[in-house]
Enzyme design. Structure first.
Site, PDB file in Angstrom:
ATOM      1  N   GLU A  34       0.861  -1.193   0.000  1.00 14.20           N
ATOM      2  CA  GLU A  34       0.000   0.000   0.000  1.00 14.20           C
ATOM      3  C   GLU A  34       0.892   1.237   0.000  1.00 14.20           C
ATOM      4  O   GLU A  34       1.779   1.359   0.848  1.00 14.20           O
ATOM      5  CB  GLU A  34      -0.926   0.002   1.212  1.00 14.20           C
ATOM      6  CG  GLU A  34      -1.776   1.252   1.364  1.00 14.20           C
ATOM      7  CD  GLU A  34      -2.604   1.553   0.142  1.00 14.20           C
ATOM      8  OE1 GLU A  34      -2.460   2.678  -0.395  1.00 14.20           O
ATOM      9  OE2 GLU A  34      -3.398   0.682  -0.280  1.00 14.20           O
ATOM     10  N   GLY A  41      -7.327  -0.261   4.369  1.00 15.72           N
ATOM     11  CA  GLY A  41      -8.731  -0.629   4.287  1.00 15.72           C
ATOM     12  C   GLY A  41      -9.383  -0.185   3.002  1.00 15.72           C
ATOM     13  O   GLY A  41     -10.492  -0.601   2.686  1.00 15.72           O
ATOM     14  N   THR A  43     -10.644   2.769  -0.082  1.00 17.24           N
ATOM     15  CA  THR A  43     -11.366   4.035  -0.204  1.00 17.24           C
ATOM     16  C   THR A  43     -12.553   4.109   0.741  1.00 17.24           C
ATOM     17  O   THR A  43     -12.788   5.131   1.390  1.00 17.24           O
ATOM     18  CB  THR A  43     -11.853   4.232  -1.660  1.00 17.24           C
ATOM     19  OG1 THR A  43     -10.726   4.279  -2.533  1.00 17.24           O
ATOM     20  CG2 THR A  43     -12.638   5.524  -1.799  1.00 17.24           C
ATOM     21  N   HIS A 448     -44.434  -3.637  14.126  1.00 15.17           N
ATOM     22  CA  HIS A 448     -45.138  -2.379  13.849  1.00 15.17           C
ATOM     23  C   HIS A 448     -44.769  -1.357  14.928  1.00 15.17           C
ATOM     24  O   HIS A 448     -44.650  -1.707  16.105  1.00 15.17           O
ATOM     25  CB  HIS A 448     -46.650  -2.633  13.863  1.00 15.17           C
ATOM     26  CG  HIS A 448     -47.470  -1.384  13.796  1.00 15.17           C
ATOM     27  ND1 HIS A 448     -47.713  -0.727  12.606  1.00 15.17           N
ATOM     28  CD2 HIS A 448     -48.094  -0.674  14.770  1.00 15.17           C
ATOM     29  CE1 HIS A 448     -48.458   0.343  12.859  1.00 15.17           C
ATOM     30  NE2 HIS A 448     -48.708   0.388  14.168  1.00 15.17           N
TER      31      HIS A 448
END
Length: 460
Positions: A34, A41, A43, A448
């Protein structure tokens, strides 16, 4: 010095970190490369879905304050804005550290911080401050993601007041007047939450299209709601030049061919994203790209010219979502482990998407345009959001629900535009994937009050 690995992963995105971690746990030696320590991790958790959704949530809270009669002037909005951005920064910091820690603790994963470039289809050179060397493997995964496209316009790169998504996510002050160039999904998300924070937001679109892939009636309602939310749209509008004066941006543009100008505090360019391939020297590995600079892959995500190299996530084109990158890992991992699997990118039947405007707009399966193009006979079930009791309870009455059903009583598509669309769409995605008869959802007993229980009435 050369070092051999079972797998080299270039890019710390969702697919890359997932595969690296699982391979490491199985005792395979993995090199994870990286170049940007702010992107552990990928974008999504650093400059994409998670920070933007944090700001969308905060801005929604601020907007809801109006329902209780509280005044909002610029100073109040700006304080809330600053606090929201600080909350976002802390969330990103924690996520970044967590992603790094998970890989660092894996004894079979070696982390290289630097820029990777191919020397051949089995060798990758890494150059960085603390990480240099040549990595060798018969298996290589490219997961370098994408970045915002730029505009070749005079003045577009001359000021901190011209923003792309990364800069827009790290502002120190709320722009009083913001221009967003591009009415696509990314531009609309930024427009929605900056408007909720209290910015005066304008959106310029170069042609007359608004959500052209959606059904016309859906796009019309979405645009009407965004207009009600005080977002200004200007279509057939082409920016010609940016002039920077007194910490503001004067925008020279044509609308319907007539030249005009307007001044903004900030300008956000949101005209799409491009694959991150510039540093990779793909030619050395024989990896092909198409005319959009996307890495060309087959249905198993192997690069079509180098069978030992795979590409996952945004860099290969297609839908740019972190959950697509995650599913890419499910396609690739069995191949790396020499296991049989019939999973390909072609058998993703029901992939839900959400545009996090206010309220969210979610889709899965076919819309009416697509069903008609395929000559599929269907019936349409449709309802406005203001008929849902829970919507009235929380004063979130904007939007609609549309569900399409084929001749076999199976749900083939859904378009939801309401407060809980992003959650409810997943149930409908499962129904499409499993070919569930719509009557099961129609007659199901739901709690509900919820938005999901509206299926009792919509599907009646």
């Amino acid at each position: 010095m050369k070092k051999n690995y079972d797998l080299i992963v270039i890019g710390w995105g969702k697919a890359g970190k997932t595969i690296a971690g699982k391979m490491g746990n199985l005792g395979k030696k993995v090199a994870l490369v990286e170049k940007d320590p702010n992107m552990f991790g990928g974008t999504c958790p650093n400059m994409g879905c998670l920070p933007t959704k944090s700001l969308i949530h905060s801005s929604k809270i601020l907007k809801q304050i109006e329902n209780y009669g509280l005044d909002r002037d610029y100073e109040f909005n700006n304080i809330f804005f600053k606090n929201s951005f600080e909350k976002k920064r802390e969330m990103v910091r924690i996520s970044n550290l967590k992603n790094f820690g998970l890989m660092e603790k894996n004894s079979n994963v070696d982390i290289y911080l630097g820029t990777a470039s191919f020397l051949s289809n089995t060798e990758v050179e890494v150059i960085g401050e603390n990480s240099e060397g040549i990595l060798v493997s018969d298996n290589i995964l490219i997961n370098t993601g994408s970045s915002p496209k730029t505009l070749n316009i005079e003045g577009a790169h001359d000021s901190e007041n011209i923003l792309f998504s990364e800069q827009a996510l790290n502002l120190e002050e709320l722009p009083k007047k913001l221009l967003i160039i591009g009415a696509g999904y990314i531009g609309l998300e930024f427009a929605s939450y900056f408007s909720n924070f209290g910015s005066e937001v304008s959106v310029f679109q170069f042609d007359n299209s608004f959500l052209p892939n959606e059904d016309d009636d859906d796009a019309t309602i979405i645009k009407e709601v965004l207009l009600e939310n005080k977002i200004n749209f200007s279509f057939n509008t082409i920016v010609k030049k940016f002039v920077h004066n007194n910490n503001k941006v004067e925008v020279i543009f044509t609308k319907d061919g007539v030249e005009n100008k307007e001044t903004f505090d900030k300008v956000l360019i949101a005209v799409g994203r491009k694959p991150n391939i510039d540093d990779l020297n793909l030619k050395n590995a024989g990896v092909e790209i198409n005319d959009r600079a996307e890495i060309v892959v087959d249905e198993k995500l192997r690069t079509t010219s180098s069978s030992n190299i795979w590409a996952a996530g945004d860099v290969k084109g297609g839908k740019q979502f972190t959950y697509i990158s995650l599913d890419d890992s499910r396609v690739i991992l069995p191949q790396l482990l020499n296991k049989e699997s019939d999973r390909t990118i072609n058998n993703r039947v029901a992939v839900a998407t959400t545009t996090f405007i206010d309220p969210p707009f979610s889709r899965v399966g076919l819309n009416e345009k697509e069903a008609k193009a395929k000559n599929i006979n269907y019936i349409k079930k449709y309802s406005l959001t203001n008929t849902i009791p829970k919507a009235r309870v929380i004063n979130e009455n904007n939007g609609f629900s549309k569900i399409l059903i084929n001749e076999n009583d199976e749900i083939i598509g859904a378009s939801l535009f309401h407060y809980e669309a992003h959650e409810m769409i997943n149930l409908l995605a499962v129904a499409i994937q499993a070919k569930i008869k719509y009557q099961l959802l129609r007659d199901f007993i739901y709690t509900h009050p919820t938005f999901t229980e509206s299926l009792n009435d919509i599907l009646a």
